[in-house]
Design a protein around this motif. Structure first.
Motif, mmCIF file in Angstrom:
data_model
loop_
_atom_site.group_PDB
_atom_site.id
_atom_site.type_symbol
_atom_site.label_atom_id
_atom_site.label_comp_id
_atom_site.label_asym_id
_atom_site.label_seq_id
_atom_site.Cartn_x
_atom_site.Cartn_y
_atom_site.Cartn_z
ATOM 1 N N LEU A 309 36.728 49.351 41.058
ATOM 2 C CA LEU A 309 35.294 49.268 41.331
ATOM 3 C C LEU A 309 34.851 47.857 40.976
ATOM 4 O O LEU A 309 35.059 47.401 39.843
ATOM 5 N N LEU A 310 34.266 47.162 41.942
ATOM 6 C CA LEU A 310 33.919 45.757 41.769
ATOM 7 C C LEU A 310 32.428 45.599 41.511
ATOM 8 O O LEU A 310 31.600 46.299 42.108
ATOM 9 N N GLY A 311 32.105 44.653 40.636
ATOM 10 C CA GLY A 311 30.706 44.360 40.388
ATOM 11 C C GLY A 311 30.037 43.729 41.592
ATOM 12 O O GLY A 311 28.865 43.962 41.867
ATOM 13 N N ASN A 312 30.792 42.937 42.351
ATOM 14 C CA ASN A 312 30.298 42.309 43.574
ATOM 15 C C ASN A 312 31.503 41.864 44.385
ATOM 16 O O ASN A 312 32.654 42.034 43.961
ATOM 17 N N GLU A 313 31.251 41.289 45.543
ATOM 18 C CA GLU A 313 32.329 40.831 46.423
ATOM 19 C C GLU A 313 32.374 39.310 46.450
ATOM 20 O O GLU A 313 32.362 38.687 47.502
ATOM 21 N N GLU A 314 32.448 38.735 45.268
ATOM 22 C CA GLU A 314 32.564 37.292 45.126
ATOM 23 C C GLU A 314 33.936 36.939 44.568
ATOM 24 O O GLU A 314 34.675 37.805 44.084
ATOM 25 N N ILE A 315 34.261 35.661 44.634
ATOM 26 C CA ILE A 315 35.606 35.211 44.253
ATOM 27 C C ILE A 315 35.973 35.609 42.825
ATOM 28 O O ILE A 315 37.081 36.110 42.588
ATOM 29 N N PRO A 316 35.105 35.427 41.807
ATOM 30 C CA PRO A 316 35.499 35.813 40.439
ATOM 31 C C PRO A 316 35.859 37.293 40.312
ATOM 32 O O PRO A 316 36.796 37.640 39.579
ATOM 33 N N SER A 317 35.137 38.163 41.003
ATOM 34 C CA SER A 317 35.448 39.591 40.928
ATOM 35 C C SER A 317 36.820 39.883 41.517
ATOM 36 O O SER A 317 37.624 40.625 40.930
ATOM 37 N N PHE A 318 37.118 39.301 42.680
ATOM 38 C CA PHE A 318 38.423 39.521 43.298
ATOM 39 C C PHE A 318 39.542 38.905 42.452
ATOM 40 O O PHE A 318 40.624 39.492 42.329
ATOM 41 N N GLU A 319 39.287 37.752 41.879
ATOM 42 C CA GLU A 319 40.309 37.136 41.027
ATOM 43 C C GLU A 319 40.624 38.024 39.832
ATOM 44 O O GLU A 319 41.795 38.186 39.457
ATOM 45 N N TRP A 320 39.587 38.607 39.234
ATOM 46 C CA TRP A 320 39.821 39.481 38.079
ATOM 47 C C TRP A 320 40.635 40.703 38.487
ATOM 48 O O TRP A 320 41.573 41.101 37.780
ATOM 49 N N VAL A 321 40.303 41.319 39.626
ATOM 50 C CA VAL A 321 41.014 42.521 40.068
ATOM 51 C C VAL A 321 42.473 42.206 40.371
ATOM 52 O O VAL A 321 43.388 42.917 39.922
ATOM 53 N N PHE A 322 42.733 41.145 41.123
ATOM 54 C CA PHE A 322 44.114 40.800 41.471
ATOM 55 C C PHE A 322 44.919 40.423 40.228
ATOM 56 O O PHE A 322 46.100 40.775 40.108
ATOM 57 N N THR A 323 44.284 39.717 39.298
ATOM 58 C CA THR A 323 44.989 39.321 38.072
ATOM 59 C C THR A 323 45.392 40.542 37.253
ATOM 60 O O THR A 323 46.537 40.654 36.782
ATOM 61 N N GLN A 324 44.462 41.473 37.066
ATOM 62 C CA GLN A 324 44.760 42.669 36.287
ATOM 63 C C GLN A 324 45.779 43.557 36.998
ATOM 64 O O GLN A 324 46.638 44.167 36.354
ATOM 65 N N TRP A 325 45.697 43.617 38.313
ATOM 66 C CA TRP A 325 46.631 44.464 39.058
ATOM 67 C C TRP A 325 48.054 43.923 38.969
ATOM 68 O O TRP A 325 49.003 44.689 38.769
#
Length: 752
Positions: A309-325
């Motif tokens: 679940l993302l807070g928004n669809e901006e680069i920092p959110s996607f970077e955090w998700v991919f990094t944790q995954w």
């Protein structure tokens, strides 16, 4: 007026004051002209309110009168409560009146033409008064009125909203169905079918929805986030390999979340070469985009690698998700498919630099009508564009055909097509033919997961519902994979020919992947070997494949490199390299050169049904903490009852014996419950200091009688305007601020 209790009831002396024309009957019950006495034929004597009845607590008195009201068909309410004025700080009730809800009378101030709410009051006098007996420490019925000014119907009472009675069985069914994503109206219909119709239920569909809202949903955002965290902790406790990560902002507020089940982590080892990632789903009350990582299993079906679940669809959110995954699964995938989101592209470029990024071709091609639908020759234009995109045999032919397409329809000024051509290496299939993609060209596998969620979630769904539906998705995918494995172990798909190559794949591949191979075997008949050319140890072979385009046959020529010694082949269509299935061109060459067996390099373990995979021994995590302990115990007992019942349901005699045993067990359990000691510790008469308490109480009463020998203290009931004798008065109140204090208390023992 002094009355005694009915026969069989405890004796109690109570003074009742009559009101107006009311008269007292022989049982101490007030009668009124024009009132209706309900039918008590179905009730026992102990179920009908009577003067002198005693209850251990005020709550039990409430339950008794409410049970009586429900059996007759009316609703009760607490009309008035008086408290002990000597103990204002503790607010101890000393008497209370319980009335029918239709007592009193009220005229609506709204005109009848515009009035929408019902007026239910009818001056009903039905009521029951209870008073505290301090001496015996119980509550006594001091006055009762049984007649109503309106008819009562027990059949209609079950439909009153004040009497929603959800049984333990109904609550368990509602909880299980809600967790399974079954809608409340379907749950209600299932419960109604069990009892022979909705009229036999003691609750309505609205009660089912209210139970779900109040017990299975979170009312506010903070509770929603907290419950989601509790879910993650429970899953971690069930299986330590369950992974979750939470991202919060500087104010410690929720921003993003990622969670991956232990089974998903284990399956990534076998199917994690290609992943689809999509964020098009956002049906929740917080408006947070929901994303899923999806791959392809050995049956060619979708498998889940995690959700976010993302807070928004901006680069920092996607970077955090991919990094944790990546931190969770250990290694980055070889390829990933997403939509054309620029923020997602930037995050992948930074976090997954070695992963091939591909755009979803389905999202691009479905925009064709919106972008080009205004052209006069749109039908012809769309067909030609699809043919060039999907059927170009080489990158060079795509370049030539695309230029001809732009020129043919005068699309040189179309910016959308210009941007697509500039980024052609991110979405046109021919540019990915040398890389393995497991047959994936779009994010539709992710969207199929979202479609599963869409059947059960809506715009007001909370985060807890998302994580519970995640359980359902995992369970569904796990079950489907187990069923497919079981089907493969039970039998095989018959061959369409008699070649040894087909029989070899029949024994190695799963049924779904073997069917895909059989499609190529059928297409082999459309291929013709045109020429061969020896080039060193290999032979270059040209094969023509016939296809039908717009009703006309079209021939495509493919060049295959074939080594007669090792029997290895490579086709320029690169179907085997990109999908993992041999193409019809290679099969035609092998048939031409009479190749009967396939080298092991062409039998991919990824599609094999003979490989033992670790994740098949891991069960997906399932949250069992939504129900309380009583519900879980109820389910276990029901399961045992069902197992016993199914053994003896075929014989009526055995079923009758079983029913008799159950009734006998119920009777014994009821007797066991009534024999339980209701007070903690020793009985009151055997407690330490009991004699001293009695002596103090007796001395205080004696001193009070001496100080006021001719005065009877009457307690006035504000509601019934009656009076009772002073046995219900508190005669043991001791105030340390009085003149004598503790010494007066000691001196009082001299008079004993």
């Amino acid at each position: 007026m002094e009355r005694s209790n009915p026969k069989g009831k405890p004796n109690s002396t109570v003074i009742n004051a009559s009101e107006g024309n009311d008269e007292l009957n022989d049982d101490g019950v007030v009668n009124q002209e024009g009132s209706l006495l309900p039918n008590h034929s179905g009730l026992g004597e102990e179920e009908i309110p009577a003067i002198g009845m005693r209850f251990d607590s005020l709550h039990l008195a409430h339950e008794f009168y409410a049970s009586y009201a429900k059996k007759l068909g009316f609703v009760t309410k607490v009309r008035n409560t008086n408290f002990d004025k000597m103990r204002k700080d503790t607010k101890i009730p000393i008497n209370q009146s319980l009335h029918c809800t239709r007592e009193g009378y009220r005229e609506s101030r709204v005109k009848a033409a515009t009035r929408s709410n019902r007026i239910t009051t009818t001056r009903c006098k039905a009521r029951m008064y209870v008073m505290l007996d301090r001496e015996n420490e119980c509550w006594v019925v001091s006055r009762v009125e049984l007649r109503h000014s309106h008819p009562c119907s027990a059949d209609k009472a079950v439909h009153y909203h004040e009497y929603p009675e959800l049984t333990m069985h109904a609550k368990c069914v509602i909880t299980d169905n809600d967790e399974a994503g079954i809608r409340p109206n379907k749950t209600y219909l299932a419960l109604a079918n069990e009892v022979g119709g909705s009229s036999n239920l003691s609750f309505s569909e609205k009660d089912v929805r209210n139970y779900i809202t109040s017990n299975l949903r979170c009312s506010d955002d903070n509770a929603d986030f907290n419950e989601m965290m509790n879910y993650f902790l429970r899953m971690k406790e069930i299986n330590p390999n369950f992974f979750y990560a939470i991202d919060v902002d500087d104010a410690n507020k929720f921003r993003s979340a990622l969670w991956v089940d232990a089974r998903c982590r284990a399956s990534y080892e076998y199917y994690g070469d290609v992943v689809s990632f999509d964020t098009t789903y956002r049906r929740n009350r917080h408006g947070l985009p929901f994303a899923s990582f999806v791959g392809v299993n050995h049956h060619g079906k979708s498998t889940l690698f995690g959700c976010a679940l993302l807070g928004n669809e901006e680069i920092p959110s996607f970077e955090w998700v991919f990094t944790q995954w990546v931190r969770c699964i250990g290694t980055a995938p070889k390829g990933i498919i997403t939509d054309q989101c620029k923020a997602m592209t930037g995050a992948i470029r930074k976090v997954l630099p070695d992963t091939v990024h591909r755009w979803c071709i389905w999202h691009i091609m479905k925009k064709t009508q919106f972008k080009l639908g205004g052209y006069a020759r749109y039908g012809e234009l769309s067909a030609m564009m699809n043919h060039i995109v999907y059927n170009s045999p080489s990158s060079e032919s795509f370049e030539v055909d695309w230029a001809a397409f732009i020129k043919e329809f005068a699309l040189g000024q179309n910016r959308w097509l210009a941007d697509l051509y500039a980024n052609r290496r991110k979405w046109v299939p021919i540019f990915f033919k040398s890389e393995f993609w497991a047959g994936m060209r779009s994010t539709q596998r992710s969207e199929s997961m979202h479609a599963f969620y869409g059947g059960y979630l809506h715009c007001k769904s909370g985060l807890v519902q998302f994580v519970h539906e995640y359980d359902n998705v995992l369970g569904n995918k796990e079950q489907k994979e187990l069923e497919d494995d079981a089907a493969d172990s039970k039998g095989v798909i018959p061959c369409i020919g008699s070649t040894g190559i087909e029989r070899q794949f029949q024994q190695e591949y799963t049924s779904n992947m073997f069917r895909n191979l059989q499609l190529e075997v059928r297409k082999k008949t459309d291929c013709v070997v045109r020429s061969t050319e020896q080039k060193g140890d290999t032979i270059s072979i040209k094969v023509d494949e016939q296809k039908v385009f717009w009703g006309k046959p079209v021939y495509h020529t493919f060049i295959i490199q074939f080594d007669p010694l090792s029997r290895k082949s490579r086709c320029e269509c690169n179907k085997f390299e990109s999908v993992g299935i041999l193409c019809c061109h290679i099969l035609a060459i092998w048939s031409y050169y009479r190749v009967d067996t396939v080298s092991s390099c062409y039998v991919l373990p990824r599609w094999s049904k003979n490989v033992i995979r670790k994740h098949t021994y891991i069960k997906s995590s399932h949250d069992v903490a939504r129900s309380n302990e009583s519900h879980n115990l109820f389910r276990n007992l029901c399961s045992e009852f069902y197992n016993v019942a199914k053994e003896f349901v075929a014989c009526e005699e055995e079923a009758a014996i079983l029913r008799a045993v159950l009734l006998d067990a119920k009777s014994k359990l009821t007797d066991h419950r009534t024999l339980k000691v209701k007070t903690k510790g020793r009985p009151k008469g055997k407690r330490l200091g009991a004699e001293l308490d009695k002596s103090i109480k007796k001395s205080m009463e004696k001193r009070k009688r001496k100080s006021q020998p001719d005065v009877v203290d009457l307690q006035t009931d504000n509601d019934c305007q009656g009076s009772v004798d002073n046995r219900f008065e508190d005669s043991t109140i001791w105030n340390s601020a009085d003149g004598g204090g503790f010494m007066d208390l000691l001196n009082s023992f001299r008079h004993l």
